[in-house]
Design an enzyme around this catalytic site. Structure first.
Site, mmCIF file in Angstrom:
data_model
loop_
_atom_site.group_PDB
_atom_site.id
_atom_site.type_symbol
_atom_site.label_atom_id
_atom_site.label_comp_id
_atom_site.label_asym_id
_atom_site.label_seq_id
_atom_site.Cartn_x
_atom_site.Cartn_y
_atom_site.Cartn_z
ATOM 1 N N ASN A 171 59.084 44.085 58.770
ATOM 2 C CA ASN A 171 58.269 43.932 59.982
ATOM 3 C C ASN A 171 57.207 42.852 59.778
ATOM 4 O OD1 ASN A 171 56.816 44.233 62.317
ATOM 5 N ND2 ASN A 171 56.082 46.303 61.871
ATOM 6 N N TYR A 213 59.085 42.366 67.334
ATOM 7 C CA TYR A 213 59.318 43.611 66.597
ATOM 8 C C TYR A 213 60.473 44.395 67.186
ATOM 9 C CZ TYR A 213 58.592 48.531 65.339
ATOM 10 O OH TYR A 213 58.765 49.823 64.927
ATOM 11 N N LYS A 270 48.374 45.246 55.226
ATOM 12 C CA LYS A 270 48.741 45.498 56.623
ATOM 13 C C LYS A 270 49.987 46.360 56.743
ATOM 14 C CE LYS A 270 50.885 44.379 60.704
ATOM 15 N NZ LYS A 270 52.307 44.319 61.076
ATOM 16 N N PHE A 285 45.457 47.105 61.346
ATOM 17 C CA PHE A 285 46.575 46.423 60.703
ATOM 18 C C PHE A 285 46.499 44.937 61.081
ATOM 19 C CE2 PHE A 285 48.310 50.666 62.248
ATOM 20 C CZ PHE A 285 47.835 51.357 61.139
ATOM 21 N N ASP A 287 47.092 41.478 61.891
ATOM 22 C CA ASP A 287 48.272 40.654 62.121
ATOM 23 C C ASP A 287 47.899 39.450 62.969
ATOM 24 O OD1 ASP A 287 47.833 41.780 64.581
ATOM 25 O OD2 ASP A 287 49.780 42.764 64.755
ATOM 26 N N ASP A 333 43.915 50.295 67.045
ATOM 27 C CA ASP A 333 44.924 49.275 66.748
ATOM 28 C C ASP A 333 46.112 49.415 67.683
ATOM 29 O OD1 ASP A 333 47.486 48.306 65.341
ATOM 30 O OD2 ASP A 333 45.939 47.471 64.040
ATOM 31 N N TRP A 337 47.328 46.628 70.313
ATOM 32 C CA TRP A 337 48.665 46.042 70.187
ATOM 33 C C TRP A 337 49.426 46.158 71.507
ATOM 34 C CZ3 TRP A 337 53.888 47.422 70.332
ATOM 35 C CH2 TRP A 337 54.774 46.502 69.745
ATOM 36 N N GLN A 380 50.970 43.219 74.330
ATOM 37 C CA GLN A 380 52.311 43.063 74.900
ATOM 38 C C GLN A 380 52.265 42.725 76.381
ATOM 39 O OE1 GLN A 380 54.661 43.191 72.386
ATOM 40 N NE2 GLN A 380 52.736 43.483 71.291
#
Length: 321
Positions: A70, A91, A197, A227, A229, A296, A300, A304
């Site tokens: 990932n 992902y 992460k 995390f 990213d 998180d 995230w 999207q």
């Protein structure tokens, strides 16, 4: 004060205290904190049609493999995979590729099977529209998972999970020892800066996959950090919580690649950790319980659905995120 047994928070704060390229914006943090839903999710959202479950041992091995792979999905054209008549990218293309193979009877949860795959057979797992970035690293990571599972945990990741004794932070330590590709540590000047992460995300994913029970039961999920990213800082910047130096903003907006481990990239990731902790502090000051993994997941998901005019994410070719 949030616990920091892995030293991720302390290192991120040190980076941010001397950062040149990135800073947090209090008003933007206040605004974003007000947009966070209440209540936050009790468990990571895992129940998606593309996610797979088998027996407990199989599921644990699958989640390990998934998070070993990932990382780094960006590029043009986007790599895409079709599953059940729908195209997926990022992902979800990875999950679609693995689910497609599992549906076809390939035991991706079996380290013996993984160890026997050739480079071309691994490449075939990711066949789709375009080529998955950093294929050579993904091949190496599959071999690492097979080797680590066979040699350190009797073929099942559940062995390591149980050794961690319901401590996510201890599982992170075990994972980075047995599977070095998870050992996500940068340097900033002379400072060692751990991010971990994918190893931290792995613990969160296990909690979701097992609905907080058995192999997914951890007593210290709140000690995990965000995390770090490339999607979270994009969201933080869009909502005004993160600000870049004009020169760095221009490079990112022009979609210029930032080298992995460069001061700019390390500052972005460190600021992401600190920004989520600032959101946590605001959440708790308002009387609401919160953990970094919960914020998180919300950020995230916001990432999207960003509008087309949102600034792009920073681009770094790396196997760590």
């Amino acid at each position: 004060m949030t616990a920091d047994p892995l030293g991720v928070r302390a290192a991120a704060q040190q980076v941010l205290s001397s950062a040149r390229w990135v800073r947090l914006h209090p008003e933007g943090l206040d605004r974003l904190a007000s947009l966070l839903p209440h209540p936050l999710p009790d468990l990571p959202d895992w129940d998606h049609p593309l996610h797979w479950r088998g027996t407990p041992d199989q599921t644990a091995n699958y989640v390990l493999l998934l998070d070993a792979l990932n990382f780094c999905f960006w590029g043009e054209p986007r790599w895409r995979v079709s599953y059940a008549g729908t195209w997926h990218d990022g992902y979800w293309a990875l999950t679609a590729a693995l689910r497609r193979a599992l549906d076809a009877g390939l035991p991706l949860y079996d380290p013996s099977f993984l160890s026997q795959l050739t480079d071309s057979q691994i490449a075939d797992l990711f066949a789709g529209d375009g080529t998955i970035p950093l294929l050579e690293w993904r091949i190496a990571h599959i071999r690492e998972v097979a080797h680590g599972l066979s040699n350190a945990s009797a073929g099942t990741f559940a062995t390591l999970i149980r050794q961690a004794r319901r401590r996510a932070t201890q599982l992170v330590r075990l994972v980075v020892q047995v599977f070095p590709s998870f050992d996500d540590v940068a340097t900033y000047g002379t400072l060692r800066v751990p991010f971990y992460k994918r190893a931290q995300l792995l613990c969160s994913d296990l909690a979701g996959a097992f609905q907080g029970q058995d192999l997914g039961h951890f007593d210290d999920l709140e000690a995990l950090t965000a995390f770090a990213d490339y999607k979270l800082p994009q969201v933080l910047r869009y909502y005004g919580a993160l600000e870049y130096h004009p020169q760095l903003a221009a490079r990112i907006d022009a979609r210029q690649e930032l080298p992995a481990g460069s001061p700019e990239e390390v500052e972005i990731r460190a600021a992401t950790i600190c920004a989520v902790d600032e959101l946590l502090a605001r959440r708790r000051a308002a009387g609401y319980h919160a953990a970094a993994w919960q914020v998180d997941w919300v950020l995230w998901k916001l990432g999207q659905a960003l509008p087309p005019h949102a600034p792009p994410y920073h681009r770094t070719r790396t196997r760590y995120y």
